[in-house]
Design a protein around this motif. Sequence first.
Motif, PDB file in Angstrom:
ATOM      1  N   ASP A  35       0.825  -1.207   0.000  1.00  0.00           N
ATOM      2  CA  ASP A  35       0.000   0.000   0.000  1.00  0.00           C
ATOM      3  C   ASP A  35       0.861   1.259   0.000  1.00  0.00           C
ATOM      4  OD1 ASP A  35      -2.246  -1.566   0.015  1.00  0.00           O
ATOM      5  OD2 ASP A  35      -2.636  -1.353   2.172  1.00  0.00           O
ATOM      6  N   ARG A  36       1.931   1.220   0.788  1.00  0.00           N
ATOM      7  CA  ARG A  36       2.796   2.399   0.869  1.00  0.00           C
ATOM      8  C   ARG A  36       3.494   2.665  -0.461  1.00  0.00           C
ATOM      9  NH1 ARG A  36       7.835   4.390   2.575  1.00  0.00           N
ATOM     10  NH2 ARG A  36       7.616   6.198   3.953  1.00  0.00           N
ATOM     11  N   ARG A  37       3.856   1.574  -1.169  1.00  0.00           N
ATOM     12  CA  ARG A  37       4.560   1.744  -2.432  1.00  0.00           C
ATOM     13  C   ARG A  37       3.618   2.186  -3.549  1.00  0.00           C
ATOM     14  NH1 ARG A  37       6.367  -3.119  -2.953  1.00  0.00           N
ATOM     15  NH2 ARG A  37       8.339  -2.734  -1.897  1.00  0.00           N
ATOM     16  N   LEU A  38       2.410   1.628  -3.587  1.00  0.00           N
ATOM     17  CA  LEU A  38       1.517   1.862  -4.718  1.00  0.00           C
ATOM     18  C   LEU A  38       0.557   3.030  -4.512  1.00  0.00           C
ATOM     19  CD1 LEU A  38       0.610  -1.807  -5.717  1.00  0.00           C
ATOM     20  CD2 LEU A  38       2.412  -0.336  -6.643  1.00  0.00           C
ATOM     21  N   THR A  39       0.078   3.204  -3.291  1.00  0.00           N
ATOM     22  CA  THR A  39      -0.933   4.236  -3.046  1.00  0.00           C
ATOM     23  C   THR A  39      -0.446   5.350  -2.145  1.00  0.00           C
ATOM     24  OG1 THR A  39      -1.869   3.090  -1.115  1.00  0.00           O
ATOM     25  CG2 THR A  39      -2.706   2.451  -3.292  1.00  0.00           C
ATOM     26  N   GLN A  40       0.830   5.282  -1.757  1.00  0.00           N
ATOM     27  CA  GLN A  40       1.404   6.297  -0.873  1.00  0.00           C
ATOM     28  C   GLN A  40       0.640   6.380   0.453  1.00  0.00           C
ATOM     29  OE1 GLN A  40       4.307   7.791  -1.885  1.00  0.00           O
ATOM     30  NE2 GLN A  40       4.069   6.427  -3.641  1.00  0.00           N
ATOM     31  N   ALA A  41       0.150   5.231   0.917  1.00  0.00           N
ATOM     32  CA  ALA A  41      -0.539   5.200   2.207  1.00  0.00           C
ATOM     33  C   ALA A  41       0.424   5.606   3.318  1.00  0.00           C
ATOM     34  CB  ALA A  41      -1.086   3.799   2.472  1.00  0.00           C
ATOM     35  N   LYS A  42      -0.131   6.221   4.361  1.00  0.00           N
ATOM     36  CA  LYS A  42       0.698   6.784   5.427  1.00  0.00           C
ATOM     37  C   LYS A  42       1.048   5.714   6.460  1.00  0.00           C
ATOM     38  CE  LYS A  42      -1.038  11.491   4.903  1.00  0.00           C
ATOM     39  NZ  LYS A  42      -1.700  12.648   5.569  1.00  0.00           N
ATOM     40  N   HIS A  43       1.784   4.717   6.006  1.00  0.00           N
ATOM     41  CA  HIS A  43       2.317   3.713   6.917  1.00  0.00           C
ATOM     42  C   HIS A  43       3.738   4.114   7.304  1.00  0.00           C
ATOM     43  CE1 HIS A  43      -1.112   1.160   6.349  1.00  0.00           C
ATOM     44  NE2 HIS A  43      -0.893   1.011   5.050  1.00  0.00           N
ATOM     45  N   PRO A  44       4.233   3.642   8.451  1.00  0.00           N
ATOM     46  CA  PRO A  44       5.603   3.974   8.847  1.00  0.00           C
ATOM     47  C   PRO A  44       6.606   3.564   7.773  1.00  0.00           C
ATOM     48  CG  PRO A  44       4.432   2.920  10.659  1.00  0.00           C
ATOM     49  CD  PRO A  44       3.544   2.815   9.451  1.00  0.00           C
ATOM     50  N   PRO A  45       7.668   4.330   7.582  1.00  0.00           N
ATOM     51  CA  PRO A  45       8.648   3.985   6.543  1.00  0.00           C
ATOM     52  C   PRO A  45       9.409   2.699   6.818  1.00  0.00           C
ATOM     53  CG  PRO A  45       9.405   5.838   7.876  1.00  0.00           C
ATOM     54  CD  PRO A  45       7.980   5.598   8.263  1.00  0.00           C
ATOM     55  N   THR A  46       9.270   2.163   8.025  1.00  0.00           N
ATOM     56  CA  THR A  46      10.011   0.947   8.378  1.00  0.00           C
ATOM     57  C   THR A  46       9.243  -0.334   8.047  1.00  0.00           C
ATOM     58  OG1 THR A  46       9.093   1.031  10.634  1.00  0.00           O
ATOM     59  CG2 THR A  46      11.228   2.113  10.256  1.00  0.00           C
ATOM     60  N   VAL A  47       8.028  -0.210   7.482  1.00  0.00           N
ATOM     61  CA  VAL A  47       7.238  -1.425   7.279  1.00  0.00           C
ATOM     62  C   VAL A  47       7.909  -2.388   6.301  1.00  0.00           C
ATOM     63  CG1 VAL A  47       5.014  -0.418   7.892  1.00  0.00           C
ATOM     64  CG2 VAL A  47       5.825  -0.270   5.531  1.00  0.00           C
ATOM     65  N   GLY A  48       8.592  -1.851   5.278  1.00  0.00           N
ATOM     66  CA  GLY A  48       9.268  -2.721   4.319  1.00  0.00           C
ATOM     67  C   GLY A  48      10.387  -3.513   4.959  1.00  0.00           C
ATOM     68  N   ARG A  49      11.187  -2.815   5.759  1.00  0.00           N
ATOM     69  CA  ARG A  49      12.288  -3.503   6.438  1.00  0.00           C
ATOM     70  C   ARG A  49      11.762  -4.512   7.459  1.00  0.00           C
ATOM     71  NH1 ARG A  49      15.616   0.497   9.785  1.00  0.00           N
ATOM     72  NH2 ARG A  49      13.833   0.180  11.163  1.00  0.00           N
ATOM     73  N   ASP A  50      10.714  -4.129   8.197  1.00  0.00           N
ATOM     74  CA  ASP A  50      10.135  -5.051   9.179  1.00  0.00           C
ATOM     75  C   ASP A  50       9.555  -6.295   8.495  1.00  0.00           C
ATOM     76  OD1 ASP A  50      10.802  -3.260  11.141  1.00  0.00           O
ATOM     77  OD2 ASP A  50       8.790  -2.384  11.292  1.00  0.00           O
ATOM     78  N   HIS A  51       8.926  -6.093   7.349  1.00  0.00           N
ATOM     79  CA  HIS A  51       8.379  -7.228   6.597  1.00  0.00           C
ATOM     80  C   HIS A  51       9.492  -8.188   6.173  1.00  0.00           C
ATOM     81  CE1 HIS A  51       6.334  -9.598   3.579  1.00  0.00           C
ATOM     82  NE2 HIS A  51       7.126  -9.134   2.634  1.00  0.00           N
ATOM     83  N   ALA A  52      10.595  -7.632   5.664  1.00  0.00           N
ATOM     84  CA  ALA A  52      11.703  -8.479   5.221  1.00  0.00           C
ATOM     85  C   ALA A  52      12.342  -9.218   6.390  1.00  0.00           C
ATOM     86  CB  ALA A  52      12.746  -7.630   4.492  1.00  0.00           C
ATOM     87  N   ASP A  53      12.523  -8.517   7.520  1.00  0.00           N
ATOM     88  CA  ASP A  53      13.176  -9.143   8.678  1.00  0.00           C
ATOM     89  C   ASP A  53      12.304 -10.244   9.274  1.00  0.00           C
ATOM     90  OD1 ASP A  53      15.321  -7.468   8.345  1.00  0.00           O
ATOM     91  OD2 ASP A  53      14.718  -6.041   9.904  1.00  0.00           O
ATOM     92  N   LEU A  54      11.008  -9.964   9.452  1.00  0.00           N
ATOM     93  CA  LEU A  54      10.127 -10.986  10.011  1.00  0.00           C
ATOM     94  C   LEU A  54       9.921 -12.136   9.035  1.00  0.00           C
ATOM     95  CD1 LEU A  54       7.368  -8.990  11.933  1.00  0.00           C
ATOM     96  CD2 LEU A  54       9.149 -10.450  12.887  1.00  0.00           C
ATOM     97  N   GLY A  55       9.922 -11.817   7.728  1.00  0.00           N
ATOM     98  CA  GLY A  55       9.831 -12.883   6.731  1.00  0.00           C
ATOM     99  C   GLY A  55      11.016 -13.823   6.808  1.00  0.00           C
ATOM    100  N   LYS A  56      12.173 -13.262   7.087  1.00  0.00           N
ATOM    101  CA  LYS A  56      13.376 -14.088   7.229  1.00  0.00           C
ATOM    102  C   LYS A  56      13.254 -15.014   8.441  1.00  0.00           C
ATOM    103  CE  LYS A  56      18.415 -13.481   7.177  1.00  0.00           C
ATOM    104  NZ  LYS A  56      19.510 -12.467   7.203  1.00  0.00           N
ATOM    105  N   TRP A  57      12.730 -14.468   9.540  1.00  0.00           N
ATOM    106  CA  TRP A  57      12.525 -15.299  10.730  1.00  0.00           C
ATOM    107  C   TRP A  57      11.456 -16.356  10.493  1.00  0.00           C
ATOM    108  CZ3 TRP A  57      15.542 -15.916  14.739  1.00  0.00           C
ATOM    109  CH2 TRP A  57      16.453 -14.912  15.063  1.00  0.00           C
TER     110      TRP A  57
END
Length: 236
Positions: A35-57
């Motif tokens: 959503d943040r990438r495509l619609t510029q939704a106002k999510h924290p800028p760290t959501v991408g990094r958090d997604h990648a880190d938790l996905g790794k775990w």
Amino acid sequence: MQSVDWLWLLHPALAVVLVYPLLGMVLRLAQQTRDRRLTQAKHPPTVGRDHADLGKWLAGSVVAIVLLAEAVVIATKHPISSFEGGSSRLALMVMVLIGSGVALAALWRVKQPPYRASFALLCWAGVIGLGLQPEVFRLSDNPLDPVFWQSHFWGGVGLTGLMLFSVACRPEIHKHLRWRRLHVSANALAAVIFLAQGISGPRDLLEIPLSWQKPAVYACDFQAQRCPTLAPSPAP
């Protein structure tokens, strides 16, 4: 319940307590990242990094739990003293288990694409090699057989491969749109398999008797769904 029965519960217990909560968080962060990438939704800028880190775990947890399940099944099918193939085969199984764990740990640390691909394939090969041992129950090994697609084991193998792929391709996913689309497609399939595993796992648990019940249960005719008549208990 005996100690061996508690060992058999480790795999489903860890899946419920660890894997599925992580899956929920990863899916939520994935949606926020998109959503943040495509619609510029106002999510924290760290959501991408958090997604990648938790996905790794999440990926590491899935692989580790599958390896644990295979190790428990192989080690408890028969007493170690009468292990089929003797000490040489047992030592080989231990080496494959340790090698798969080392490959997973190395995959987390290496940076070069050939090394990431190599360690991911080595780890997946170890998972498949251990799973194909005769001690590990599988509904079928034939993809043309309908029950093959209902197998909890083969679902876990496919899920493990998809998780390792996501970890191995993480840098490319960040840099290239084509890899990002492949990542989305692969993980949509992984989400479907997670759902199927959540159904087939409890189904298999219903079919696994406690250790002291196995002689009586395995005397039944599973095709005819009939068990031998038990002798009446002696009068007190």
